[in-house]
Design a protein around this motif. Structure first.
Motif, short mmCIF file in Angstrom:
data_model
loop_
_atom_site.label_atom_id
_atom_site.label_comp_id
_atom_site.label_asym_id
_atom_site.label_seq_id
_atom_site.Cartn_x
_atom_site.Cartn_y
_atom_site.Cartn_z
N GLN A 1 0.72 -1.12 -0.01
CA GLN A 1 0.16 0.03 -0.09
C GLN A 1 0.89 1.35 -0.21
OE1 GLN A 1 -3.23 0.17 -0.37
NE2 GLN A 1 -3.12 -2.21 -0.52
N PHE A 2 1.96 1.32 0.74
CA PHE A 2 2.80 2.36 0.86
C PHE A 2 3.42 2.65 -0.66
CE2 PHE A 2 7.17 4.27 1.08
CZ PHE A 2 7.05 5.24 1.85
N TRP A 3 3.77 1.77 -1.34
CA TRP A 3 4.43 1.75 -2.79
C TRP A 3 3.59 2.27 -3.74
CZ3 TRP A 3 9.02 2.16 -4.20
CH2 TRP A 3 9.53 1.81 -5.81
N PHE A 4 2.11 1.71 -3.51
CA PHE A 4 1.02 2.15 -4.39
C PHE A 4 0.73 3.65 -4.14
CE2 PHE A 4 -3.57 2.89 -4.80
CZ PHE A 4 -3.74 2.92 -5.94
N ILE A 5 0.46 4.01 -2.94
CA ILE A 5 0.16 5.38 -2.82
C ILE A 5 1.18 6.31 -3.19
CG2 ILE A 5 -0.55 7.18 -0.90
CD1 ILE A 5 -1.98 4.73 0.45
N ALA A 6 2.52 6.08 -2.56
CA ALA A 6 3.52 6.95 -3.17
C ALA A 6 3.72 6.83 -4.51
CB ALA A 6 4.85 6.31 -2.57
N GLY A 7 3.61 5.80 -5.55
CA GLY A 7 3.72 6.09 -6.75
C GLY A 7 2.86 6.87 -7.60
N VAL A 8 1.31 6.87 -6.89
CA VAL A 8 0.29 7.87 -7.54
C VAL A 8 0.56 9.12 -7.07
CG1 VAL A 8 -1.11 5.79 -8.00
CG2 VAL A 8 -1.39 6.88 -6.05
N THR A 9 1.10 9.33 -6.06
CA THR A 9 1.04 10.81 -5.49
C THR A 9 2.38 11.67 -5.85
OG1 THR A 9 1.56 9.94 -3.25
CG2 THR A 9 -0.77 10.41 -3.96
N ILE A 10 3.72 11.09 -6.07
CA ILE A 10 4.99 11.62 -5.91
C ILE A 10 4.99 12.61 -7.20
CG2 ILE A 10 7.23 11.27 -6.37
CD1 ILE A 10 7.43 8.83 -4.63
N LEU A 11 4.81 12.16 -8.13
CA LEU A 11 4.62 13.37 -9.47
C LEU A 11 3.81 14.23 -9.34
CD1 LEU A 11 6.12 13.94 -12.04
CD2 LEU A 11 4.70 12.17 -13.38
N PRO A 12 2.37 14.07 -9.25
CA PRO A 12 1.38 15.16 -8.91
C PRO A 12 1.68 16.02 -8.05
CG PRO A 12 0.39 12.93 -9.18
CD PRO A 12 2.00 12.48 -9.18
N ALA A 13 2.27 15.60 -6.76
CA ALA A 13 2.73 16.61 -5.74
C ALA A 13 3.84 17.33 -6.13
CB ALA A 13 3.19 15.62 -4.37
N ALA A 14 4.77 16.89 -6.89
CA ALA A 14 5.87 17.51 -7.25
C ALA A 14 5.39 18.75 -8.23
CB ALA A 14 7.14 16.60 -7.78
N LEU A 15 4.60 18.29 -9.36
CA LEU A 15 4.06 19.09 -10.09
C LEU A 15 3.04 20.27 -9.71
CD1 LEU A 15 3.33 16.65 -13.13
CD2 LEU A 15 5.23 18.17 -12.88
N VAL A 16 2.39 19.90 -8.66
CA VAL A 16 1.50 20.88 -8.02
C VAL A 16 2.09 22.00 -7.12
CG1 VAL A 16 -0.29 21.32 -6.44
CG2 VAL A 16 -0.68 19.59 -8.38
#
Length: 263
Positions: free
Chosen positions: A45-60
């Motif tokens: 679950q950690f890997w999944f949540i990190a994978g779907v949020t890292i790039l959008p968080a950096a771009l935002v």
């Protein structure tokens, strides 16, 4: 009489759901210390949540930090206090923007996936089967997901703070003619370690809220597959409302108990 029952139900139902939400939070807090701990589920679950949020968080975080720096820079220029642009904008990013960005993205991406997963298991009666076999769905499924949202929120908050600060620094220097030395000096003059501590604490609490709300709505869907979709939408909306409310409370407490630097 039917009107009175409808009115009473309209009042009691939200209170009952609020109580069940708090009860789930307490159950998760107690189950964290029970064994066996589902470490593999937590890592997945950690890997999944990190994978779907890292790039959008950096771009935002880049445009968010830039907007804050530009707005604060414009106000300080009007007030003749350009030397405080860096400190004010960086503190706004670290204390307010970064935890909220992280929590909103986790609730929108990770929380919706958690709610949909648990909701689909519920309508397929998998959770009831686990209960019959003596396996606690809270300990087996909810606890690893809530801990994963909390862990990702804390780690992601640091990345967003850095990226947002760099974005604000770049736009202030390039577009508003600020000087790097004044920007950094004002930050060191106003910032202190409790500002970072409260930012990470907010991220931890926001991650817990996002995980608990998503799990609660996933455990209580209504009306089959359509109910699961409705539960996902409700979990995101409820999480957003709670995040802004809790952020207001934590900010008020922080400003009361932590004196400003030099004060």
């Amino acid at each position: 009489m039917s009107g009175e029952r409808a009115g009473r139900s309209a009042v009691v139902a939200p209170l009952r759901q609020t109580g069940q939400l708090f009860a789930l939070g307490l159950a998760v807090a107690r189950a964290v210390f029970r064994r066996p701990f589902q470490f593999r589920e937590f890592v997945e679950q950690f890997w999944f949540i990190a994978g779907v949020t890292i790039l959008p968080a950096a771009l935002v975080s880049i445009p968010f930090g830039a907007v804050i720096a530009l707005q604060v820079g414009s106000l300080t220029q009007q007030l003749g206090a350009q030397s405080f642009t860096g400190g004010a904008s960086v503190l706004a990013v670290i204390q307010q923007a970064s935890p909220l960005i992280v929590a909103l993205l986790i609730a929108g991406a990770g929380g919706s996936a958690i709610c949909a997963d648990l909701g689909s298991r519920k309508i397929r009666e998998e959770l009831d089967a686990m209960t019959v076999m003596g396996v606690s769905p809270v300990q087996r499924l909810v606890v690893p997901r809530v801990l994963a949202t909390m862990s990702v929120a804390v780690l992601l908050n640091g990345m967003v703070s850095v990226v947002g600060t760099l974005g604000g620094y770049f736009f202030n220097i390039v577009l508003q003619g600020g000087t790097p030395g004044a920007y950094l000096q004002s930050f060191s003059a106003l910032a202190q370690l409790p500002d970072l501590y409260v930012s990470e604490l907010k991220a931890l609490v926001f991650g817990f809220i996002a995980g608990i709300v998503a799990a609660y709505r996933g455990l209580h869907p209504r009306g089959g597959p359509k109910g699961v979709g409705d539960a996902v939408n409700q979990s995101v909306v409820i999480t957003f409302i709670l995040l802004f409310l809790v952020n207001m409370i934590m900010t008020g407490i922080h400003l009361q108990i932590v004196p400003p630097k030099g004060g």
